[in-house]
Design an enzyme around this catalytic site. Structure first.
Site, short mmCIF file in Angstrom:
data_model
loop_
_atom_site.label_atom_id
_atom_site.label_comp_id
_atom_site.label_asym_id
_atom_site.label_seq_id
_atom_site.Cartn_x
_atom_site.Cartn_y
_atom_site.Cartn_z
N LYS A 87 0.84 -1.22 0.00
CA LYS A 87 0.00 0.00 0.00
C LYS A 87 0.87 1.27 0.00
CE LYS A 87 -2.10 -1.10 3.88
NZ LYS A 87 -1.41 -2.39 4.18
N ARG A 108 11.30 -1.64 10.86
CA ARG A 108 10.23 -1.27 11.80
C ARG A 108 10.16 -2.28 12.94
NH1 ARG A 108 5.02 -0.15 8.07
NH2 ARG A 108 4.08 -1.39 9.74
N ARG A 110 11.46 -5.69 4.78
CA ARG A 110 11.25 -4.25 4.53
C ARG A 110 12.24 -3.40 5.33
NH1 ARG A 110 5.47 -2.22 5.18
NH2 ARG A 110 5.60 -3.63 6.94
N ARG A 146 -9.85 0.89 8.77
CA ARG A 146 -9.43 -0.47 9.08
C ARG A 146 -10.44 -1.22 9.92
NH1 ARG A 146 -3.36 0.40 8.77
NH2 ARG A 146 -2.51 -1.65 9.10
N ARG A 150 -0.34 -9.17 13.11
CA ARG A 150 -0.99 -8.11 12.33
C ARG A 150 -1.86 -8.70 11.22
NH1 ARG A 150 4.13 -5.30 10.60
NH2 ARG A 150 2.81 -4.27 9.09
P1 AP5 Z 1 4.77 -1.61 1.79
O1 AP5 Z 1 4.46 -0.74 0.64
O2 AP5 Z 1 5.52 -1.03 2.93
O3 AP5 Z 1 3.42 -2.33 2.30
P2 AP5 Z 1 2.18 -1.77 3.12
O4 AP5 Z 1 0.97 -2.43 2.57
O5 AP5 Z 1 2.21 -0.27 3.16
O6 AP5 Z 1 2.52 -2.42 4.52
P3 AP5 Z 1 2.40 -1.96 6.03
O7 AP5 Z 1 2.99 -3.10 6.81
O8 AP5 Z 1 2.97 -0.58 6.24
O9 AP5 Z 1 0.91 -1.95 6.26
P4 AP5 Z 1 0.25 -2.10 7.57
O10 AP5 Z 1 -1.11 -1.86 7.10
O11 AP5 Z 1 0.42 -3.29 8.37
O12 AP5 Z 1 1.01 -1.05 8.52
P5 AP5 Z 1 0.72 0.46 8.88
O13 AP5 Z 1 1.99 1.18 8.85
O14 AP5 Z 1 -0.43 0.98 8.09
O15 AP5 Z 1 5.53 -2.91 1.21
C1 AP5 Z 1 6.01 -3.93 2.07
C2 AP5 Z 1 7.37 -4.43 1.58
O16 AP5 Z 1 7.20 -5.13 0.33
C3 AP5 Z 1 8.38 -3.31 1.29
O17 AP5 Z 1 9.64 -3.74 1.66
C4 AP5 Z 1 8.30 -3.09 -0.25
O18 AP5 Z 1 9.53 -2.65 -0.79
C5 AP5 Z 1 7.94 -4.50 -0.72
N1 AP5 Z 1 7.04 -4.49 -1.87
C6 AP5 Z 1 5.95 -3.71 -2.06
N2 AP5 Z 1 5.32 -4.00 -3.22
C7 AP5 Z 1 6.02 -5.03 -3.78
C8 AP5 Z 1 5.87 -5.78 -4.98
N3 AP5 Z 1 4.85 -5.56 -5.82
N4 AP5 Z 1 6.79 -6.74 -5.24
C9 AP5 Z 1 7.82 -6.98 -4.38
N5 AP5 Z 1 8.02 -6.31 -3.23
C10 AP5 Z 1 7.13 -5.34 -2.92
O19 AP5 Z 1 0.19 0.29 10.37
C11 AP5 Z 1 1.07 -0.05 11.43
C12 AP5 Z 1 0.30 -0.09 12.74
O20 AP5 Z 1 -0.30 1.19 13.01
C13 AP5 Z 1 -0.88 -1.07 12.78
O21 AP5 Z 1 -0.47 -2.39 13.12
C14 AP5 Z 1 -1.74 -0.44 13.89
O22 AP5 Z 1 -1.22 -0.71 15.16
C15 AP5 Z 1 -1.59 1.05 13.62
N6 AP5 Z 1 -2.60 1.57 12.68
C16 AP5 Z 1 -2.37 2.06 11.42
N7 AP5 Z 1 -3.52 2.44 10.85
C17 AP5 Z 1 -4.51 2.19 11.74
C18 AP5 Z 1 -5.91 2.36 11.71
N8 AP5 Z 1 -6.56 2.85 10.63
N9 AP5 Z 1 -6.63 1.98 12.80
C19 AP5 Z 1 -6.01 1.49 13.90
N10 AP5 Z 1 -4.68 1.31 13.99
C20 AP5 Z 1 -3.92 1.65 12.93
#
Ligand code: AP5
Length: 213
Positions: A14, A156, A123, A89, A167
């Site tokens: 994402k 991270r 990552r 979410r 997660r």
């Molecule tokens: P990346 O682009 O970083 O993936 P992402 O989907 O953004 O992953 P996240 O882990 O950041 O999502 P998440 O939803 O768990 O965490 P968030 O930070 O929102 O890609 C991942 C890896 O793959 C990278 O290394 C990239 O280079 C590689 N890659 C990408 N695309 C690729 C491809 N096509 N081919 C090969 N490699 C690829 O949330 C973290 C925490 O915050 C949550 O656990 C929660 O505690 C809190 N939080 C966040 N939002 C909320 C909410 N709305 N409500 C409540 N709590 C929340």
């Protein structure tokens, strides 16, 4: 005006895609995870409340997250739209978003479970500008250094395998049910996230440009 949600499980890509789309279409990426990590790093009141949720892979309370989004989308750079990355979410968050605005499109990235774990564990993110890399799939030019701003790359805290699996479980229980919510509104487009970064981007651009015609 373009209001999109980039949806999908942890480490589906994402953030990677939201950064590219933001550059192409000139609208800001609003990533709740980045905003929360920044609050934790700066030890703001929100950061102090939310830290334990991030550390354990649980979702933060809806009221805090919704307020964070309301504050962010009211800033001037959101006048022409925005890309929501990581919000909503929960059904509660989605209902609050419905009260706030109308979303044009939800891009739903699908990736197999084991590939998600590999993407998360490998990552690395920039400490300064939050640019996203992967040790195998998207390495920086110089190991451990951000291509964009030259700052240090870090892993991270929640990207340890055990927390990643937690997660993913939270996603299946609390977030995946939103797919039906978006489908019922007719705004969901499925994206094959198992292909390379450029291949995923092309699918998204096609879906967005169809919307504009
Ligand atoms: P990346 O682009 O970083 O993936 P992402 O989907 O953004 O992953 P996240 O882990 O950041 O999502 P998440 O939803 O768990 O965490 P968030 O930070 O929102 O890609 C991942 C890896 O793959 C990278 O290394 C990239 O280079 C590689 N890659 C990408 N695309 C690729 C491809 N096509 N081919 C090969 N490699 C690829 O949330 C973290 C925490 O915050 C949550 O656990 C929660 O505690 C809190 N939080 C966040 N939002 C909320 C909410 N709305 N409500 C409540 N709590 C929340």
């Amino acid at each position: 005006m373009m209001k999109l949600i980039i949806f999908g499980p942890p480490s589906a890509g994402k953030g990677t895609q939201a950064q590219k789309l933001s550059k192409k279409y000139g609208v800001p990426q609003i990533a709740t995870g980045d905003l929360l990590r920044e609050a934790v790093a700066k030890k703001t009141p929100l950061g102090l409340k939310i830290k334990s949720y991030l550390d354990t892979g649980r979702l933060g309370p809806d009221d805090l997250i919704v307020q964070l989004i309301k504050d962010r989308v009211s800033r001037p750079d959101c006048r022409n739209g925005y890309l929501l990355d990581g919000f909503p979410r929960t059904i509660g968050q989605a209902n609050e978003l419905d009260k706030m605005t109308r979303i044009d499109l939800v891009l739903n990235i699908a990736v197999d479970l084991e590939l998600l774990v590999e993407r998360a564990v490998g990552r690395r993110i920039c400490k300064n500008c939050a640019a996203v890399y992967h040790v195998k799939f998207n390495p920086p030019k110089k190991q451990g250094v951000c291509d964009k701003c030259g700052s240090e790359l870090i892993q991270r805290d929640d990207d340890k395998e055990e927390t990643v699996r937690k997660r993913l479980k939270v996603y299946m229980e609390q977030t995946a049910p939103l797919i039906e919510h978006f489908k019922a509104k007719g705004i969901l487009v499925d994206i094959d996230g198992s292909v390379g970064i450029d291949g995923v981007f092309d699918q998204m651009v096609r879906a967005i440009d169809k919307l504009k015609t």
